[in-house]
Design a protein around this motif. Sequence first.
Motif, PDB file in Angstrom:
ATOM      1  N   GLU A 181       4.499   0.577  -1.094  1.00 27.37           N
ATOM      2  CA  GLU A 181       4.518   1.509  -2.226  1.00 27.37           C
ATOM      3  C   GLU A 181       4.568   0.726  -3.546  1.00 27.37           C
ATOM      4  O   GLU A 181       3.854   1.049  -4.497  1.00 27.37           O
ATOM      5  N   ARG A 182       5.373  -0.317  -3.579  1.00 27.09           N
ATOM      6  CA  ARG A 182       5.518  -1.122  -4.802  1.00 27.09           C
ATOM      7  C   ARG A 182       4.212  -1.856  -5.120  1.00 27.09           C
ATOM      8  O   ARG A 182       3.720  -1.819  -6.241  1.00 27.09           O
ATOM      9  N   ARG A 185       1.367   0.294  -6.447  1.00 23.52           N
ATOM     10  CA  ARG A 185       1.560   0.727  -7.836  1.00 23.52           C
ATOM     11  C   ARG A 185       0.982  -0.274  -8.838  1.00 23.52           C
ATOM     12  O   ARG A 185       0.732   0.056  -9.984  1.00 23.52           O
ATOM     13  N   GLU A 186       0.723  -1.503  -8.384  1.00 28.04           N
ATOM     14  CA  GLU A 186       0.251  -2.558  -9.285  1.00 28.04           C
ATOM     15  C   GLU A 186      -1.229  -2.459  -9.623  1.00 28.04           C
ATOM     16  O   GLU A 186      -1.735  -3.224 -10.435  1.00 28.04           O
ATOM     17  N   LYS A 229      -2.920   0.216  -1.476  1.00 24.07           N
ATOM     18  CA  LYS A 229      -3.076   1.539  -2.073  1.00 24.07           C
ATOM     19  C   LYS A 229      -3.971   2.437  -1.219  1.00 24.07           C
ATOM     20  O   LYS A 229      -3.669   3.616  -0.997  1.00 24.07           O
ATOM     21  N   VAL A 266       4.667   8.773  -3.546  1.00 19.48           N
ATOM     22  CA  VAL A 266       3.289   9.290  -3.499  1.00 19.48           C
ATOM     23  C   VAL A 266       3.222  10.455  -2.504  1.00 19.48           C
ATOM     24  O   VAL A 266       2.586  11.475  -2.763  1.00 19.48           O
TER      25      VAL A 266
END
Length: 328
Positions: A181-182, A185-186, A229, A266
Amino acid sequence: MWVLGIDTSCDDTGVGLVRNGQVVVNLVASQVALHEAYGGVVPELASREHLKALPSLTERALAEAGIGRKDLDLIAATRGPGLIGALLVGYTFAKGLAWALGRPFYAVHHLEAHIAAAWPEDLEPPFLALVASGGHTHLFEVQALGRYRLLGATRDDAAGEAFDKVARLLGLGFPGGPEIERLARETGEAIPFPIPLRDQKGYDFSFSGLKTKALQLVERGAPKAALAKGFQQAAIGHLAEVVLRAAQDTGHRVLLVAGGVAANQVLQERFRRAGLRVYFPAKGLSQDNGAMVALAAWRRHQAGLPPSPLSLGATAYWPLEEVGREGA
Ligand code: KG4
Ligand code: ZN
């Protein structure tokens, strides 16, 4: 009324205290660092760690709540499913405490506990419940507390397990869900993954195809964040598609999403936009913990369901549809 809940079903030692249905203390001793060196949970080590951690963690929980053992009204522990050696530690500890204090004991199903963690006290069944964790991906129709109909389940990996395995392929840490998840997000870019089981008639899940696709992309040197992602979108898209179709077919408009994967932002966003009334566990209650076990026992007690005999053993295998209302 104070309820103590203990969960030692896998690699986390969970001790929680619930007062009149409100979580007061929820302590989790993680064994992640211990098992990391072995690349997975080592059952024998998990049992030993639970044994070491439980007495002091329980003392600490009582101290933080400002109560003593004698103030406990109900004692509860996860009976199954899970690693049998690990389960036995918490389950037997809790039974011993209940016996010594002369208090009722509730043997709790791990998935009923996950569901209880997301279940607002004023919400009446029936509704749908998706439990997505490292060991389970199950969709239930909750007809009453203790009465569950299984609508679908994973055919291979659990959703959280897929997050963990893909995270590993990407060289990320464990548990993989928060890491994916982290990383996702990038970037704004997502590599498209095909959504699994689009043509099925039922409500099953499958994540192994996504894992294979991730492996192929890693081998081809695809950019990691876009891969993470894309995987996350497809995994969550798959969960949402199946659950929403089940909601449409069954006419249910209320959904609980529980288990470790329910912490994913998300996923929460996706389900919130779905047009259903949807509930998630409060922060800290989606991953394995003791408070959810105490909440399940509290609900059973409130519903007038009987406690469990101390002669009842723990069990590694226990379908939720078989829990019943007569005491686990
Ligand atoms: O419910 P849980 O603590 O343990 C089991 O009963 O399995 O779930 C742990 C699982 C792990 O696989 C972890 O990667 C996943 O939940 N998880 C997540 C997230 N946080 C935890 N998966 C996706 N996104 C997250 N933010
Ligand atoms: Zn769990």
